[in-house]
Design an enzyme around this catalytic site. Structure first.
Site, short mmCIF file in Angstrom:
data_model
loop_
_atom_site.label_atom_id
_atom_site.label_comp_id
_atom_site.label_asym_id
_atom_site.label_seq_id
_atom_site.Cartn_x
_atom_site.Cartn_y
_atom_site.Cartn_z
N ASP A 19 0.22 5.23 1.64
CA ASP A 19 -0.75 6.01 2.41
C ASP A 19 -1.23 7.24 1.65
O ASP A 19 -0.65 7.62 0.63
CB ASP A 19 -0.12 6.44 3.74
N ARG A 25 8.57 6.90 6.96
CA ARG A 25 8.25 8.25 7.43
C ARG A 25 8.69 8.47 8.88
O ARG A 25 9.11 9.57 9.26
CB ARG A 25 6.76 8.53 7.24
N ARG A 50 0.84 -1.19 0.00
CA ARG A 50 0.00 0.00 0.00
C ARG A 50 0.88 1.24 0.00
O ARG A 50 2.03 1.20 0.40
CB ARG A 50 -0.84 0.09 1.28
#
Lengths: 244, 244
Positions: A52, A197, A50
């Protein structure tokens, strides 16, 4: 039955992330919608992972199965004509039947871009994180070295992360500077949710002198004890490439 | 009375160009509006020139006069807090009283970015022109040499251009390639309306083999006789710097 893989580039600014979800338009939904128009039937994509909301990709990989005997070019140029300007197929390939990029992936390359300018940059704003003030690159690079190798990254995942194990192998964390732009290239076998991140948010705290490289070493040595830095915002992150 | 100059960066995507106009929101209108809020009184900006709808800037220069004895920082950080994310002041300076960037400018640097990829790039789309197919860089560079020096650029202006003389001095036209991106840096004393975009459109025709470098030589030797190439689209163009 054929299996096709698509290499996708997208500007994640206006999407709720890759994965289908009820609360917003996802990139998966848009690509599946375009494929359904092309193939005149619904299709489910199997992605390498995935991204975000707000995160970009230059090399997202997604596979699907189809019975249609149409030329491969229909899945690149044909699909591009049906996709919006912020999503495109960069290339399409025939894959072994049932190919699943998520399980077949052996590594990923993420790039995080930091704009370290005294003032914000309108032209860089959608693809970087604006960080004011000086950053100590030597300290950041020393901290980055503690994040390479096979490590327990339990301190580098978001609350909603459901991964069974938090051990991951990070092959390289490279920090390059060019003018006001700072690039953090992270190569690894796999990543926990928000791991890159949080790594970048932590490295910036080191660059600002608010955390030490030793603190970062402690974060991976004793997971869950030493707190991580903040999660860097999504728009600086880009999934560059998935390796198989 | 003080005169202040602002160095402005903006993402021109959502604007009708720099200059105030009735049919759309201009960057000038937005900056003057923010200045009016800051100074509690209307202000008229004197810019180094215009940029067309969709064109970007990293170094637009605009000056204004004010009686207010507020610190210079108010015109950079203070103004930035009032400007939208796609417009920012990069720096503010005290200037000689009445300074007019349009008349004081001795040169400008424009950069045009071409994305020569087989397929479109969502992440590059707002700051480049997507050109498919091979481009002959050697031929483009040869043609670019004919565009340097003091020349009559009458063939390189748009129909609405009201300049009295079409003679301009172009100091350099540099073409650099990095991966799929091609950068055309144009340095000159001044430019006619759309001149850089018509130069780039013409150079791309040369790169495609549809025009020869000799044709470009003829365009500047016999203005108005040899037709120019198409005008390259605005989003690839950026005003990098104004020199004084």
């Amino acid at each position: 039955m054929r299996t096709i893989t698509l290499i996708l580039e997208y500007d994640g600014t206006n999407y709720a992330g890759w994965q289908l979800q009820p609360n917003g338009l996802s990139i998966q939904e848009v690509v599946e919608g375009a494929l359904a128009r092309l193939l005149k039937g619904s299709v489910r994509l199997r992605a390498s992972g995935r991204t975000d909301a707000g995160v970009h990709a230059r090399g997202m990989v997604a596979a699907f199965d189809t019975d249609r005997a149409i030329p491969l070019r229909a899945f690149s140029d044909g699909l591009n004509a049906l996709l919006p300007p912020d999503i495109a197929v960069r290339s399409a390939h025939e894959a072994p039947p049932g190919f699943n990029p998520r399980f077949a992936a052996t590594g990923k390359h993420y790039r995080y871009t930091i704009h370290r300018g005294e003032r914000r940059s309108p032209l860089a704003r959608l693809q970087s994180w604006h960080v004011r003030g000086a950053l100590d690159l030597a300290a950041m690079r020393e901290a980055a070295r503690h994040l390479t190798g096979e490590r327990d990254f339990a301190s580098f995942r978001t609350a909603g992360c459901a991964a069974r194990t938090t051990i991951r192998r990070v092959d390289a964390v490279e920090i390059s500077a060019e003018g006001e732009m700072l690039t953090v290239d992270v190569h690894g076998s796999g990543f926990l949710r928000n791991m890159v991140r949080i790594m970048v948010g932590t490295l910036v705290e080191v660059g600002r002198g608010k955390l030490t490289p030793e603190h970062v070493a402690h974060m991976v040595a004793c997971p869950g004890v030493a707190p991580a830095g903040p999660t860097a915002p999504p728009q600086g992150l880009c999934l560059q490439e998935v390796r198989f």
